[in-house]
Design a protein around this motif. Structure first.
Motif, mmCIF file in Angstrom:
data_model
loop_
_atom_site.group_PDB
_atom_site.id
_atom_site.type_symbol
_atom_site.label_atom_id
_atom_site.label_comp_id
_atom_site.label_asym_id
_atom_site.label_seq_id
_atom_site.Cartn_x
_atom_site.Cartn_y
_atom_site.Cartn_z
ATOM 1 N N MET A 12 -34.872 -24.074 -23.961
ATOM 2 C CA MET A 12 -35.827 -23.130 -24.526
ATOM 3 C C MET A 12 -36.593 -22.425 -23.407
ATOM 4 S SD MET A 12 -38.941 -23.783 -27.249
ATOM 5 C CE MET A 12 -37.883 -24.507 -28.469
ATOM 6 N N ARG A 13 -36.739 -21.119 -23.544
ATOM 7 C CA ARG A 13 -37.481 -20.332 -22.561
ATOM 8 C C ARG A 13 -38.961 -20.355 -22.947
ATOM 9 N NH1 ARG A 13 -32.086 -20.201 -23.546
ATOM 10 N NH2 ARG A 13 -31.854 -18.210 -24.536
ATOM 11 N N THR A 14 -39.769 -21.055 -22.130
ATOM 12 C CA THR A 14 -41.195 -21.204 -22.426
ATOM 13 C C THR A 14 -42.024 -20.910 -21.178
ATOM 14 O OG1 THR A 14 -41.278 -23.543 -21.800
ATOM 15 C CG2 THR A 14 -40.692 -23.060 -24.101
ATOM 16 N N PRO A 15 -43.299 -20.543 -21.362
ATOM 17 C CA PRO A 15 -44.180 -20.336 -20.202
ATOM 18 C C PRO A 15 -44.308 -21.596 -19.344
ATOM 19 C CG PRO A 15 -45.183 -19.412 -22.179
ATOM 20 C CD PRO A 15 -43.969 -20.187 -22.628
ATOM 21 N N ASP A 16 -44.272 -22.787 -19.966
ATOM 22 C CA ASP A 16 -44.383 -24.038 -19.216
ATOM 23 C C ASP A 16 -43.244 -24.208 -18.209
ATOM 24 O OD1 ASP A 16 -46.605 -24.590 -20.706
ATOM 25 O OD2 ASP A 16 -45.651 -26.089 -21.991
ATOM 26 N N LYS A 17 -42.092 -23.617 -18.521
ATOM 27 C CA LYS A 17 -40.936 -23.706 -17.623
ATOM 28 C C LYS A 17 -40.916 -22.556 -16.614
ATOM 29 C CE LYS A 17 -37.744 -26.111 -20.699
ATOM 30 N NZ LYS A 17 -36.446 -25.989 -21.386
ATOM 31 N N GLY A 18 -41.957 -21.716 -16.644
ATOM 32 C CA GLY A 18 -42.053 -20.632 -15.670
ATOM 33 C C GLY A 18 -41.557 -19.285 -16.168
ATOM 34 N N GLY A 37 -35.215 -10.666 -20.254
ATOM 35 C CA GLY A 37 -34.432 -10.528 -19.036
ATOM 36 C C GLY A 37 -33.382 -11.616 -18.878
ATOM 37 N N ILE A 38 -33.460 -12.669 -19.687
ATOM 38 C CA ILE A 38 -32.499 -13.773 -19.590
ATOM 39 C C ILE A 38 -31.080 -13.303 -19.891
ATOM 40 C CG2 ILE A 38 -32.688 -14.609 -21.979
ATOM 41 C CD1 ILE A 38 -32.703 -16.913 -18.936
ATOM 42 N N CYS A 39 -30.948 -12.229 -20.658
ATOM 43 C CA CYS A 39 -29.619 -11.746 -21.024
ATOM 44 C C CYS A 39 -28.883 -11.100 -19.849
ATOM 45 C CB CYS A 39 -29.687 -10.796 -22.211
ATOM 46 S SG CYS A 39 -30.201 -11.646 -23.719
ATOM 47 N N GLN A 40 -29.603 -10.718 -18.794
ATOM 48 C CA GLN A 40 -28.913 -10.241 -17.597
ATOM 49 C C GLN A 40 -28.149 -11.421 -16.985
ATOM 50 O OE1 GLN A 40 -31.247 -8.090 -14.715
ATOM 51 N NE2 GLN A 40 -29.506 -7.827 -13.342
ATOM 52 N N ARG A 73 -19.866 -5.139 -22.407
ATOM 53 C CA ARG A 73 -19.636 -6.297 -21.546
ATOM 54 C C ARG A 73 -20.868 -7.198 -21.461
ATOM 55 N NH1 ARG A 73 -14.842 -7.799 -21.078
ATOM 56 N NH2 ARG A 73 -15.610 -9.103 -19.389
ATOM 57 N N ASP A 74 -21.766 -7.102 -22.444
ATOM 58 C CA ASP A 74 -22.991 -7.897 -22.429
ATOM 59 C C ASP A 74 -22.833 -9.137 -23.310
ATOM 60 O OD1 ASP A 74 -22.959 -5.908 -24.580
ATOM 61 O OD2 ASP A 74 -24.858 -6.802 -25.150
ATOM 62 N N ALA A 75 -23.750 -10.074 -23.142
ATOM 63 C CA ALA A 75 -23.776 -11.303 -23.934
ATOM 64 C C ALA A 75 -25.230 -11.658 -24.203
ATOM 65 C CB ALA A 75 -23.080 -12.438 -23.190
ATOM 66 N N THR A 76 -25.697 -11.350 -25.409
ATOM 67 C CA THR A 76 -27.081 -11.652 -25.747
ATOM 68 C C THR A 76 -27.227 -13.119 -26.123
ATOM 69 O OG1 THR A 76 -28.986 -11.010 -27.096
ATOM 70 C CG2 THR A 76 -26.856 -10.953 -28.180
ATOM 71 N N VAL A 77 -28.348 -13.704 -25.724
ATOM 72 C CA VAL A 77 -28.663 -15.092 -26.064
ATOM 73 C C VAL A 77 -30.108 -15.164 -26.536
ATOM 74 C CG1 VAL A 77 -26.990 -16.181 -24.517
ATOM 75 C CG2 VAL A 77 -29.264 -15.625 -23.663
ATOM 76 N N SER A 78 -30.363 -16.127 -27.388
ATOM 77 C CA SER A 78 -31.715 -16.333 -27.898
ATOM 78 C C SER A 78 -31.812 -17.782 -28.350
ATOM 79 C CB SER A 78 -31.977 -15.389 -29.072
ATOM 80 O OG SER A 78 -33.224 -15.649 -29.660
ATOM 81 N N TRP A 79 -32.917 -18.434 -28.010
ATOM 82 C CA TRP A 79 -33.083 -19.821 -28.419
ATOM 83 C C TRP A 79 -33.094 -19.905 -29.943
ATOM 84 C CZ3 TRP A 79 -32.167 -24.187 -26.250
ATOM 85 C CH2 TRP A 79 -32.606 -25.354 -26.865
ATOM 86 N N GLY A 80 -32.239 -20.737 -30.506
ATOM 87 C CA GLY A 80 -32.137 -20.865 -31.959
ATOM 88 C C GLY A 80 -31.354 -19.730 -32.587
ATOM 89 N N GLY A 81 -30.766 -18.866 -31.756
ATOM 90 C CA GLY A 81 -30.004 -17.717 -32.254
ATOM 91 C C GLY A 81 -28.685 -17.605 -31.526
ATOM 92 N N GLY A 102 -32.936 -9.753 -5.467
ATOM 93 C CA GLY A 102 -33.781 -8.668 -5.975
ATOM 94 C C GLY A 102 -33.561 -8.539 -7.471
ATOM 95 N N GLY A 103 -33.174 -7.352 -7.922
ATOM 96 C CA GLY A 103 -32.915 -7.138 -9.344
ATOM 97 C C GLY A 103 -31.459 -7.324 -9.721
ATOM 98 N N THR A 104 -30.662 -7.885 -8.798
ATOM 99 C CA THR A 104 -29.239 -8.072 -9.032
ATOM 100 C C THR A 104 -28.922 -9.546 -9.250
ATOM 101 O OG1 THR A 104 -28.735 -6.200 -7.596
ATOM 102 C CG2 THR A 104 -26.939 -7.706 -8.034
ATOM 103 N N MET A 105 -27.993 -9.804 -10.134
ATOM 104 C CA MET A 105 -27.552 -11.165 -10.444
ATOM 105 C C MET A 105 -26.117 -11.319 -9.977
ATOM 106 S SD MET A 105 -28.698 -13.771 -12.213
ATOM 107 C CE MET A 105 -27.832 -15.293 -11.990
ATOM 108 N N VAL A 106 -25.812 -12.425 -9.299
ATOM 109 C CA VAL A 106 -24.449 -12.708 -8.846
ATOM 110 C C VAL A 106 -24.045 -14.086 -9.363
ATOM 111 C CG1 VAL A 106 -22.937 -13.059 -6.854
ATOM 112 C CG2 VAL A 106 -24.735 -11.320 -6.758
#
Length: 139
Positions: A12-18, A37-40, A73-81, A102-106
């Motif tokens: 789960m994406r929470t503020p407690d986890k940063g 931004g997790i979907c990137q 070519r995207d993959a959306t994710v959502s906690w509980g979804g 930076g703003g790039t993911m590898v």
């Protein structure tokens, strides 16, 4: 034969986890939410595992285009979804290494040299993020 679940691994994406607030797409509309931004990350992972020939078990696209991967070519994710799930059908384990520059993911996948596979052709991601398009009209 292990199946990887993005939501199970990341949790789960929470503020407690940063996780912080950032843009998210909710029912086709831009909004703001924790973990935006997790979907990137999930989309970049999807492209890497698809290119490596791993079996995609579950993947959902966003309701609108995202700028960090080619269309479709995207993959959306959502906690509980929606989740991104894929299965390793190879006879060897696969190591996933993800880095941010930076703003790039590898995302890079590693395995044994005895794995017999052919790379799938996947379109390259854009090197520049396009400008936001704003539509005028009654809201």
């Amino acid at each position: 034969n292990e199946t990887f679940s993005f939501n199970k691994v990341v949790g789960m994406r929470t503020p407690d986890k940063g996780y912080m607030k950032a843009p998210v797409i909710v029912r086709g509309e831009l909004s703001e939410g924790v973990g935006g931004g997790i979907c990137q990350v999930s989309s970049t992972l999807f492209n890497a595992v698809d290119r490596a020939g791993l079996e995609i078990v579950q993947r959902y696209s966003h309701s609108r285009r995202v700028p960090y991967v080619p269309p479709g070519r995207d993959a959306t994710v959502s906690w509980g979804g929606p989740d991104l799930r894929f299965q390793n059908k190879y006879n060897q384990p696969v190591l996933i290494r993800a880095k941010r520059h930076g703003g790039t993911m590898v995302v890079t996948l590693y395995s044994s040299d005895v794995v017999n596979h052919q790379l799938r052709k996947v379109p390259k991601a854009p090197s520049e993020i396009p400008k936001e398009e704003h539509q005028s009209g009654d809201h």
